[in-house]
Design an enzyme around this catalytic site. Structure first.
Site, PDB file in Angstrom:
ATOM      1  N   ILE A 151      -4.107   4.560   0.796  1.00  0.00           N
ATOM      2  CA  ILE A 151      -4.558   4.840   2.164  1.00  0.00           C
ATOM      3  C   ILE A 151      -5.704   5.832   2.161  1.00  0.00           C
ATOM      4  CG2 ILE A 151      -3.844   5.725   4.421  1.00  0.00           C
ATOM      5  CD1 ILE A 151      -0.911   4.973   3.446  1.00  0.00           C
TER       6      ILE A 151
ATOM      7  N   PHE B 111       0.839  -1.197   0.000  1.00  0.00           N
ATOM      8  CA  PHE B 111       0.000   0.000   0.000  1.00  0.00           C
ATOM      9  C   PHE B 111       0.875   1.247   0.000  1.00  0.00           C
ATOM     10  CE2 PHE B 111       0.848  -1.159   4.362  1.00  0.00           C
ATOM     11  CZ  PHE B 111       1.120   0.043   4.997  1.00  0.00           C
ATOM     12  N   CYS B 112       0.279   2.352  -0.413  1.00  0.00           N
ATOM     13  CA  CYS B 112       0.934   3.663  -0.379  1.00  0.00           C
ATOM     14  C   CYS B 112      -0.143   4.726  -0.200  1.00  0.00           C
ATOM     15  CB  CYS B 112       1.761   3.901  -1.651  1.00  0.00           C
ATOM     16  SG  CYS B 112       0.816   3.767  -3.180  1.00  0.00           S
ATOM     17  N   THR B 113       0.204   5.973  -0.300  1.00  0.00           N
ATOM     18  CA  THR B 113      -0.745   7.045   0.036  1.00  0.00           C
ATOM     19  C   THR B 113      -1.952   7.072  -0.885  1.00  0.00           C
ATOM     20  OG1 THR B 113       1.113   8.364   0.833  1.00  0.00           O
ATOM     21  CG2 THR B 113      -0.983   9.509   0.512  1.00  0.00           C
TER      22      THR B 113
END
Length: 235
Positions: A202, A173-175
């Site tokens: 996110i 996952f990332c922003t």
């Protein structure tokens, strides 16, 4: 004034990035739009803020010019101005990775509503692809933190610390999702069998998953004057 903030990206082939940047600059230089839109031969990546009308006009324009899907755009609001300047910048990459990888061949998308179930599985390695200054303020329960200073270090971290034979299922996952497009494609190239990534990142997870069900811990670092957002900001 309430500022509408739109974060978005799209990987696609752009034949003349400079021409597109000049056209967008001409269309919006006299508007209240602020923020940065990166344009490269591989696509677009931006976070822009302004009045609701200016953001709407931008998204309509990008849908026409590059096929941006509005449902993939993450939208929040702020009472303070997030950005001071308007930039349409031409770059070699819209997210710097410095590895030969096809972002149009990423891993398997996982919707926010299905994320908790996936990361609860014991044979899944949950991998945070963000940098150390971002992970310090918040991450998902049980996530592995590479402690990188920049995204261009991610490939070296994977090669030095992870093993396709051992880590058969990876959930990353990332922003906002863009880093995972390249990171998941890279890991598939490196021989990892099952690579999943959180669709919309996110920000979309915090927007869609109720606080009482959330597996997120802390705040989420973002790249504007707000610096961080909390799950409560999306409920």
């Amino acid at each position: 004034m309430t500022y509408t903030i739109a974060a978005f990206y799209r990987f696609l082939s752009i034949a003349e990035p400079k021409a597109l940047a000049a056209e967008l600059r001409s269309l919006f230089q006299d508007s209240d739009l602020r923020g940065t839109l990166l344009i490269a031969e591989e696509g677009i990546n931006g976070t822009m803020a302004g009045s609701a009308e200016a953001i709407d006009r931008l998204l309509v324009t990008l849908a026409e010019k590059v096929g941006l899907d509005r449902t993939e755009v993450k939208v929040t609001t702020s009472e303070t101005e997030p950005f001071r300047k308007l930039r349409f910048a031409v770059k070699r990459e819209i997210i710097t990775f410095r590895q030969a990888v096809d972002p149009n061949q990423p891993g398997t998308y996982v919707q926010p509503d299905d994320w908790n179930e996936l990361i609860a599985q014991q044979d899944v390695l949950v991998l945070d692809t963000r940098n150390s200054y971002e992970t310090e303020v918040g991450t998902f329960e049980g996530a592995v933190l590479p402690q990188t200073a920049s995204f261009s270090e991610f490939a070296a971290y994977v090669r030095q610390n992870l093993d396709p034979a051992k880590h058969r299922k990876v959930a990353m996952f990332c922003t906002g999702g863009i880093r995972c497009e390249k990171a998941s494609a890279f890991m598939l190239q490196e021989g990892f069998e099952e690579v999943y990534h959180l669709r919309g990142g996110i920000l979309r997870y915090l927007e869609q998953v109720p606080t009482q069900e959330s597996k997120w811990q802390g705040q989420c670092y973002i790249f504007d004057k707000r610096m961080v957002v909390s799950p409560e900001d999306f409920q």
